[in-house]
Design a protein around this motif. Structure first.
Motif, PDB file in Angstrom:
ATOM      1  N   ARG A 159       0.815  -1.222   0.000  1.00  0.00           N
ATOM      2  CA  ARG A 159       0.000   0.000   0.000  1.00  0.00           C
ATOM      3  C   ARG A 159       0.842   1.262   0.000  1.00  0.00           C
ATOM      4  NH1 ARG A 159      -3.223  -0.142   5.184  1.00  0.00           N
ATOM      5  NH2 ARG A 159      -1.207  -0.886   5.944  1.00  0.00           N
ATOM      6  N   LYS A 160       2.133   1.136   0.220  1.00  0.00           N
ATOM      7  CA  LYS A 160       2.980   2.336   0.324  1.00  0.00           C
ATOM      8  C   LYS A 160       2.986   3.125  -0.970  1.00  0.00           C
ATOM      9  CE  LYS A 160       7.117   1.959  -0.361  1.00  0.00           C
ATOM     10  NZ  LYS A 160       8.493   1.824  -0.673  1.00  0.00           N
ATOM     11  N   ARG A 161       3.056   2.436  -2.111  1.00  0.00           N
ATOM     12  CA  ARG A 161       3.100   3.117  -3.393  1.00  0.00           C
ATOM     13  C   ARG A 161       1.834   3.935  -3.636  1.00  0.00           C
ATOM     14  NH1 ARG A 161       6.898   5.102  -5.669  1.00  0.00           N
ATOM     15  NH2 ARG A 161       5.508   6.865  -5.416  1.00  0.00           N
ATOM     16  N   ASP A 162       0.668   3.376  -3.264  1.00  0.00           N
ATOM     17  CA  ASP A 162      -0.590   4.100  -3.447  1.00  0.00           C
ATOM     18  C   ASP A 162      -0.642   5.351  -2.571  1.00  0.00           C
ATOM     19  OD1 ASP A 162      -1.352   2.127  -5.208  1.00  0.00           O
ATOM     20  OD2 ASP A 162      -2.421   0.958  -3.675  1.00  0.00           O
ATOM     21  N   MET A 163      -0.171   5.241  -1.325  1.00  0.00           N
ATOM     22  CA  MET A 163      -0.201   6.400  -0.440  1.00  0.00           C
ATOM     23  C   MET A 163       0.728   7.500  -0.936  1.00  0.00           C
ATOM     24  SD  MET A 163       0.945   6.773   3.520  1.00  0.00           S
ATOM     25  CE  MET A 163       2.620   7.000   2.943  1.00  0.00           C
ATOM     26  N   LEU A 164       1.929   7.131  -1.419  1.00  0.00           N
ATOM     27  CA  LEU A 164       2.847   8.135  -1.922  1.00  0.00           C
ATOM     28  C   LEU A 164       2.315   8.788  -3.186  1.00  0.00           C
ATOM     29  CD1 LEU A 164       6.292   6.348  -1.333  1.00  0.00           C
ATOM     30  CD2 LEU A 164       5.165   8.075   0.084  1.00  0.00           C
ATOM     31  N   ASP A 165       1.563   8.043  -3.996  1.00  0.00           N
ATOM     32  CA  ASP A 165       0.948   8.644  -5.183  1.00  0.00           C
ATOM     33  C   ASP A 165      -0.109   9.667  -4.794  1.00  0.00           C
ATOM     34  OD1 ASP A 165       2.553   7.119  -6.804  1.00  0.00           O
ATOM     35  OD2 ASP A 165       1.053   5.536  -7.099  1.00  0.00           O
ATOM     36  N   VAL A 166      -0.848   9.408  -3.724  1.00  0.00           N
ATOM     37  CA  VAL A 166      -1.847  10.383  -3.260  1.00  0.00           C
ATOM     38  C   VAL A 166      -1.174  11.679  -2.832  1.00  0.00           C
ATOM     39  CG1 VAL A 166      -3.574  10.828  -1.465  1.00  0.00           C
ATOM     40  CG2 VAL A 166      -3.507   8.609  -2.603  1.00  0.00           C
ATOM     41  N   LEU A 167       0.019  11.581  -2.237  1.00  0.00           N
ATOM     42  CA  LEU A 167       0.718  12.774  -1.754  1.00  0.00           C
ATOM     43  C   LEU A 167       1.527  13.458  -2.842  1.00  0.00           C
ATOM     44  CD1 LEU A 167       2.068  11.373   1.633  1.00  0.00           C
ATOM     45  CD2 LEU A 167       0.076  12.839   1.267  1.00  0.00           C
ATOM     46  N   ASP A 168       1.540  12.905  -4.037  1.00  0.00           N
ATOM     47  CA  ASP A 168       2.323  13.493  -5.123  1.00  0.00           C
ATOM     48  C   ASP A 168       1.563  14.678  -5.716  1.00  0.00           C
ATOM     49  OD1 ASP A 168       4.263  13.959  -6.947  1.00  0.00           O
ATOM     50  OD2 ASP A 168       3.813  12.228  -8.231  1.00  0.00           O
ATOM     51  N   ILE A 169       1.502  15.741  -4.936  1.00  0.00           N
ATOM     52  CA  ILE A 169       0.794  16.971  -5.305  1.00  0.00           C
ATOM     53  C   ILE A 169       1.765  18.129  -5.160  1.00  0.00           C
ATOM     54  CG2 ILE A 169      -1.149  18.493  -4.766  1.00  0.00           C
ATOM     55  CD1 ILE A 169      -2.608  16.080  -3.627  1.00  0.00           C
ATOM     56  N   ALA A 170       1.696  19.058  -6.075  1.00  0.00           N
ATOM     57  CA  ALA A 170       2.600  20.207  -6.036  1.00  0.00           C
ATOM     58  C   ALA A 170       2.393  20.998  -4.751  1.00  0.00           C
ATOM     59  CB  ALA A 170       2.359  21.106  -7.257  1.00  0.00           C
ATOM     60  N   GLY A 171       3.508  21.354  -4.096  1.00  0.00           N
ATOM     61  CA  GLY A 171       3.445  22.149  -2.876  1.00  0.00           C
ATOM     62  C   GLY A 171       3.394  21.348  -1.602  1.00  0.00           C
ATOM     63  N   VAL A 172       3.257  20.014  -1.692  1.00  0.00           N
ATOM     64  CA  VAL A 172       3.185  19.169  -0.500  1.00  0.00           C
ATOM     65  C   VAL A 172       4.593  18.642  -0.204  1.00  0.00           C
ATOM     66  CG1 VAL A 172       2.215  17.085   0.524  1.00  0.00           C
ATOM     67  CG2 VAL A 172       0.794  18.535  -0.947  1.00  0.00           C
ATOM     68  N   ASN A 173       5.152  19.033   0.936  1.00  0.00           N
ATOM     69  CA  ASN A 173       6.470  18.563   1.379  1.00  0.00           C
ATOM     70  C   ASN A 173       6.295  17.367   2.305  1.00  0.00           C
ATOM     71  OD1 ASN A 173       7.912  20.857   0.156  1.00  0.00           O
ATOM     72  ND2 ASN A 173       6.919  22.060   1.765  1.00  0.00           N
ATOM     73  N   ARG A 174       7.223  16.441   2.229  1.00  0.00           N
ATOM     74  CA  ARG A 174       7.147  15.235   3.059  1.00  0.00           C
ATOM     75  C   ARG A 174       8.112  15.348   4.222  1.00  0.00           C
ATOM     76  NH1 ARG A 174       7.131  10.513  -1.641  1.00  0.00           N
ATOM     77  NH2 ARG A 174       5.460  11.437  -2.908  1.00  0.00           N
ATOM     78  N   LEU A 175       7.597  15.043   5.397  1.00  0.00           N
ATOM     79  CA  LEU A 175       8.391  14.983   6.618  1.00  0.00           C
ATOM     80  C   LEU A 175       8.490  13.520   7.038  1.00  0.00           C
ATOM     81  CD1 LEU A 175       7.295  17.960   8.921  1.00  0.00           C
ATOM     82  CD2 LEU A 175       9.572  17.515   8.041  1.00  0.00           C
ATOM     83  N   LEU A 176       9.684  12.967   6.963  1.00  0.00           N
ATOM     84  CA  LEU A 176       9.893  11.572   7.339  1.00  0.00           C
ATOM     85  C   LEU A 176      10.137  11.497   8.838  1.00  0.00           C
ATOM     86  CD1 LEU A 176      10.271   8.608   6.575  1.00  0.00           C
ATOM     87  CD2 LEU A 176      12.665   9.126   6.078  1.00  0.00           C
ATOM     88  N   VAL A 177       9.231  10.840   9.546  1.00  0.00           N
ATOM     89  CA  VAL A 177       9.333  10.703  10.998  1.00  0.00           C
ATOM     90  C   VAL A 177      10.046   9.389  11.300  1.00  0.00           C
ATOM     91  CG1 VAL A 177       8.077  10.646  13.185  1.00  0.00           C
ATOM     92  CG2 VAL A 177       7.193  11.997  11.264  1.00  0.00           C
TER      93      VAL A 177
END
Length: 492
Positions: free
Chosen positions: A366-384
């Motif tokens: 499911r990780k690939r699907d979740m990362l595709d949802v977040l693949d939006i311009a202006g959204v930065n990822r914070l790795l916890v």
């Protein structure tokens, strides 16, 4: 040929016996484990010199006495000197030397047979053809087929001297056809393995000769840093440095290579849209609430937007809504990418928008699907990252969630970690930007900005006795397969 076998419980003791017998010019031909220990077959450089002298004497006996003075002479010793200087105590080097010697002997045999064939043929009618020099044959190159054309002679000469039988000229096969390609590949792999092992043994031998290097290496390993990073640091340290200065130098190198946002504004002051990603149970929801509280304290409650994508974990939305009620912020739920885009449009006027995501294991499909949802311009990822996680686990998580460009991260649960060295090691090796650390459950008090010097000092504090602490004799196992970091990725 003076070749001897040495057997000892360990490879190091067997190599020491070989060096005691042959000195600094020891050449290791092979090594293998036996029932009695490690068996090493070795010889000395003087043996190769004796081989060259014997070869020269045999060639001098085989060469005919009536050879023309103008025929080219082949000096086999001219390349032997170069070969012996390039030998690096490896089996493949000795095999290359033997193979090249065999090639030169075949070349000399071809040249000798060609000379005998030319002398056995009658003189040609064209004198210029007799004076033409034979074509040179270079190693690792198949010569063209040599053909001889009979020359017409007067009848008297033909009857007085019998015609010579044509001598078949052997052809020289290329070097690549001397052995199958599979054997060549295996020998190349063996050469790489031998060179890596000897480099490791040499490096460990030099390190053990210096008590400072050995103690600092144990200190880094016991603090949780990987052998790769530890070896990279120690290889760049000066040899004539005292122990206190060496420790300060190592901490300074680690501090300079731990990237933080100390030179910029804090994340809650800077603002922006951030999606908190990571494995399950690392504290993403609590971290989102702490960042929302800090932003609300600085810019007001209306400056914060909260969105959750966690529809899998039971009570995930209710937990974020409870934190939102404490801060006076409404928490929204997005089921898919379209809903997330709509909510981002509604919250575009907010100073900071935080997106809480579902905890995903690195190997979860499911990780690939979740990362595709977040693949939006202006959204930065914070790795916890969990500061108390195992080094291999943290490395797997970072590799799985790392994206192109600058990757930002947060260390959570730093108060629960017995050693934060593995987490800092992963941040340094993967060149992550650390935006902050969290500890405890208080919102938003249990949050600190990332201070590189403070974190490195905390990681290097003497840990308590542990069953996982290595001993001096175990360092060979840690560093056997570790390769230093490339110079472009590490600053010392």
């Amino acid at each position: 040929m003076n070749i001897q076998r040495f057997t000892a419980p360990t490879a190091r003791e067997a190599l020491a016996k070989a060096r005691m017998t042959f000195g600094d010019g020891t050449l290791i031909l092979s090594n293998r484990p036996t029932a009695a220990g490690i068996e090493v077959v070795a010889t000395g450089e003087d043996t190769l010199a004796a081989l060259d002298r014997n070869e020269l004497s045999r060639q001098g006996k085989r060469q005919p006495s009536d050879q023309p003075a103008s025929s080219p002479k082949v000096d086999p010793n001219s390349q032997v000197v170069d070969d012996t200087t390039q030998l690096a105590m490896s089996t493949l080097s000795f095999q290359d030397y033997v193979r090249e010697r065999m090639l030169r002997r075949r070349h000399e045999a071809i040249n000798g047979q060609s000379s005998l064939e030319e002398r056995s043929q009658p003189h040609r009618a064209n004198p210029s053809a007799v004076r033409s020099a034979p074509a040179q044959i270079t190693p690792f190159q198949a010569p063209a087929a040599i053909t001889t054309q009979p020359t017409p002679r007067p009848a008297a000469q033909t009857t007085s001297r019998p015609a010579s039988r044509p001598v078949a000229s052997p052809t020289l096969a290329p070097a690549s056809s001397l052995m199958p390609q599979g054997i060549v590949d295996e020998l190349q792999a063996m050469k790489t393995l031998i060179e890596d092992r000897f480099n490791t043994l040499t490096w460990l031998g030099q390190t053990r000769q210096s008590p400072i290097h050995s103690n600092l290496m144990l200190k880094l390993i016991r603090s949780g840093y990987s052998p790769t990073l530890s070896r990279t640091i120690l290889e760049r340290m000066q040899e004539d440095i005292a122990a206190p200065e060496a420790m300060r130098w190592i901490m300074d190198v680690l501090t300079r290579n731990l990237r933080t946002d100390a030179d910029t504004s804090a994340i809650h002051v800077e603002g922006g849209t951030y999606a908190l990603v990571g494995a399950t149970g690392v504290g993403k929801t609590t971290t989102a609430a702490k960042l929302a509280g800090l932003c609300a304290r600085t810019h007001g409650a209306n400056s914060v937007g909260l969105i959750t994508l966690d529809t899998y974990r039971v009570g995930a939305h209710e937990q974020l809504r409870a934190y939102g009620r404490m801060l006076g912020v409404v928490a929204h739920l997005a089921h898919d990418r379209a809903a997330l885009q709509d909510l981002l449009g509604l919250l575009s006027n907010k100073k900071m928008v935080l997106i809480d995501t579902t905890g995903i294991a690195p190997n979860d499909p499911r990780k690939r699907d979740m990362l595709d949802v977040l693949d939006i311009a202006g959204v930065n990822r914070l790795l916890v990252l969990n500061a108390g996680g195992h080094g291999d686990t943290l490395d797997d998580v970072v590799t799985s969630f790392k994206t192109g460009g600058v990757q930002q991260s947060i260390l959570s649960k730093i108060d629960e970690a017995a050693k934060i060295g593995p987490a800092l090691d992963a941040v340094i090796r993967h060149q992550l930007v650390l935006r902050g650390v969290t500890m405890g459950q208080k919102v938003p008090e249990d949050w600190e900005r990332a201070d590189a010097a403070k974190l490195i000092a905390m990681s290097m504090r003497a840990p308590t006795k542990s069953a996982f602490d290595p001993k001096s004799a175990d360092l060979g196992f840690f560093f056997a397969d570790s390769a230093p970091i490339h110079a472009g990725q590490f600053h010392a």
